[in-house]
Enzyme design. Structure first.
Site, PDB file in Angstrom:
ATOM      1  N   GLU A 112      -0.894  -4.330  -2.635  1.00  0.00           N
ATOM      2  CA  GLU A 112      -2.000  -3.384  -2.818  1.00  0.00           C
ATOM      3  C   GLU A 112      -2.677  -3.594  -4.176  1.00  0.00           C
ATOM      4  OE1 GLU A 112      -2.541   1.519  -2.910  1.00  0.00           O
ATOM      5  OE2 GLU A 112      -0.577   0.582  -3.232  1.00  0.00           O
TER       6      GLU A 112
ATOM      7  N   LYS B 284      -8.624   2.135   3.204  1.00  0.00           N
ATOM      8  CA  LYS B 284      -7.579   3.134   3.377  1.00  0.00           C
ATOM      9  C   LYS B 284      -8.178   4.428   3.926  1.00  0.00           C
ATOM     10  CE  LYS B 284      -3.574   5.120   0.972  1.00  0.00           C
ATOM     11  NZ  LYS B 284      -2.845   5.197  -0.306  1.00  0.00           N
TER      12      LYS B 284
ATOM     13  N   CYS C 131      -0.202   1.401   1.309  1.00  0.00           N
ATOM     14  CA  CYS C 131       0.691   2.268   0.548  1.00  0.00           C
ATOM     15  C   CYS C 131       1.362   3.301   1.454  1.00  0.00           C
ATOM     16  CB  CYS C 131      -0.067   2.927  -0.606  1.00  0.00           C
ATOM     17  SG  CYS C 131       0.998   3.755  -1.805  1.00  0.00           S
TER      18      CYS C 131
END
Length: 531
Positions: A287, A351, A405
């Site tokens: 990430e 995301k 994540c």
């Protein structure tokens, strides 16, 4: 056992709250990285006996009658979440001069808030409390509903759900191919609390037999499923290189270090593999590995193209900027890019599920006026959330489903598209939390997503744990925490699951209904006997 139960039942006031806190703290040891699931067999019977000891005056108001049980649940939850989430404070120490003041809010405030869910669980249980197996069913029902609510209320934070205590290893994960985590949460509490039945109450033998049967089926099914042939790799097999650079978070945030951070990733990408081994088809960075806006730095794309061999692709986490229109600041996204050997961005995904206070600031206009800002997002306004999560189609064929994540802790994030993918992809940066239980807990929870979906996972983490996990939750190969390097491996194949997501949801509500009926009729019988 009866002597211990008697002493706990007679506790009151501060002593009762303190024992509840200790019981919750003990329950935490059933979670990663400890995985001592036997700890839950101690903590939940204690919780049952603490609730047994609540004997409110029937002449008091309803609120005052229920308050002792609610306080027990809250004390238990506070101990559980304090012991399991204290490491979140590490993220505030990366930029201690800015965020250290908020340490008590993260370390104490969040556990105190999450403990309200367990207070609700015990409140539900106490309203249906009886003796014998009925009270165990009531407690399981309460916790099942509380964990279900915790999975989505206030954007959701199902970290360390009770059910994970019942699945510390692949042998004990396979039930997730049949029922969802919400059902596992509920049945786990029933099994964990069952020892409180020894020598007490009506239906004790039936309750103990049911708990033993559930636990035996849980283990037996896991053993059976792991004896099946391992999922075969797709043809032709894809080779994946996982890059784990172990870069200190403070260095990643330092503008003077950005070029060096980028070059470290490139060097690991170009590192030779084992002699005679096939060159990896796919290279995966963690990430936000690219420490600048990639589209503003065409030279960086050229450098990537120089390092990649013919036919290779790079999948990397990065920050993406998007023009928001005249007079408005850009919008920023925590993203994944797919880059080919010519330095072209051929795929991207943003995301969807952002971390409150980490990647964005809730009630931003109000809280920013008080001088508050999000922790992980260094750009003004924090990150924006994407509306949809696309499948990423790779140039050489195949699809991956991106999870950035902590999106990997949400079972519901893997919708129909996730089940269509050849692999799940989880890129993360757990360096924020240091060498604490946090990264291990994150890995353990991500691991379960493979069993639920029957899909292997490619996981690349800045500081660890990076791994290839097959569709049964079995670790194929990985890099331990703080181990800098790369590992090359073949992508495993998919595995058919026993039930789909819709059916699992129905099973949860059926199980909820059964536990409610057991608790309800036990309560009625208990009330009649008292009268």
């Amino acid at each position: 056992m009866e002597r211990l139960a008697g002493k706990i039942i007679l506790l009151s006031g501060v002593s009762r709250a303190f024992v509840g806190f200790l019981a919750g703290l003990v329950a935490m040891f059933a979670q990663a990285p400890f995985g001592i699931f036997a700890a839950a067999f101690l903590s939940f019977p204690i919780l049952v006996w603490l609730i047994d000891g609540v004997a409110p005056d029937p002449n008091e108001s309803l609120v005052r009658r229920l308050l002792p049980a609610v306080s027990i649940g809250w004390s238990f939850g506070f101990g559980y979440f304090l012991g399991g989430l204290w490491w979140l404070g590490n993220a505030l120490l990366v930029e201690a001069d800015v965020f250290a003041w908020a340490l008590p809010l993260a370390v104490i405030g969040l556990p105190a808030f999450l403990a309200l869910f367990y207070a609700f669980a015990v409140l539900v249980a106490r309203c249906l409390w009886s003796d014998g197996v009925g009270r165990i069913a009531a407690l399981a029902l309460g916790f099942g509903l509380a964990e279900w609510l915790r999975s989505f209320l206030f954007t959701g934070f199902p970290w360390n759900a009770i059910g994970y205590a019942a699945i510390p290893m692949p042998l004990m994960m396979q039930s997730a191919s049949v029922v969802n985590l919400a059902t596992i949460n509920m049945l786990a509490v029933f099994v964990f609390a069952a020892p409180a039945l020894v020598g007490t109450g009506k239906g004790a033998r039936i309750g103990l037999a049911a708990a033993i049967a559930l636990f035996a089926a849980h283990i037996g099914f896991g053993y059976y499923r792991l004896t099946l042939p391992a999922p075969a790799a797709t043809e032709p097999p894809s080779t994946v290189r996982l890059v784990q650079p172990v870069i200190d978070q403070a260095k990643k945030l330092d503008d003077r270090e950005r070029a060096a951070v980028f070059e470290e990733h490139l060097a690991l990408t170009a590192a030779p593999g084992e002699e005679g081994a096939k060159r990896p088809d796919i290279v995966v960075w963690p990430e936000t590995s690219i420490p600048f806006i990639l589209t503003d730095n065409p030279d960086a794309l050229t450098r990537i193209a120089e390092v990649l061999g013919e036919g290779q692709i790079l999948i990397t986490g990065a920050v993406r900027a998007e023009d928001a229109g005249a007079g408005l600041p850009p919008r920023y996204y925590n993203s994944i890019y797919v880059i080919d050997d010519r330095g072209q961005i051929v795929g991207a995904a943003d995301k969807v599920h952002l971390v409150p206070f980490g990647e964005y600031l809730p009630f931003e206009q109000l809280l920013s006026s008080w001088g508050l800002s999000s922790v992980a997002a260094s750009m003004p306004g924090g990150f924006s959330a994407a509306r949809t999560r696309p499948l990423l189609t790779l140039p050489g064929g195949g699809t991956i489903y991106p999870l950035i994540c902590y999106e990997a802790i949400f079972a519901d994030e893997i919708d129909g598209n996730g089940h269509l993918a050849d692999a799940l992809l989880n890129v993360t940066n757990d360096a924020w939390f240091g060498d604490t239980p946090g990264p291990r807990q994150h890995f353990h929870q991500a691991q379960l997503r493979t069993v639920e979906s029957g899909t292997p996972m490619i996981r690349s983490a800045n500081s660890g744990i990076s791994a290839m996990i097959d569709a049964r939750g079995v670790l194929v190969v990985g890099l331990g925490y703080n181990y800098k390097g790369v590992v090359d491996t073949t992508l495993p194949g998919k595995m058919l699951t026993a039930t789909d997501a819709i059916t699992r949801g129905r099973i949860f509500w059926v199980a909820t209904g059964i536990l409610f009926l057991i608790a309800f009729f036990s309560r009625r019988s208990f009330s009649h006997r008292k009268n």
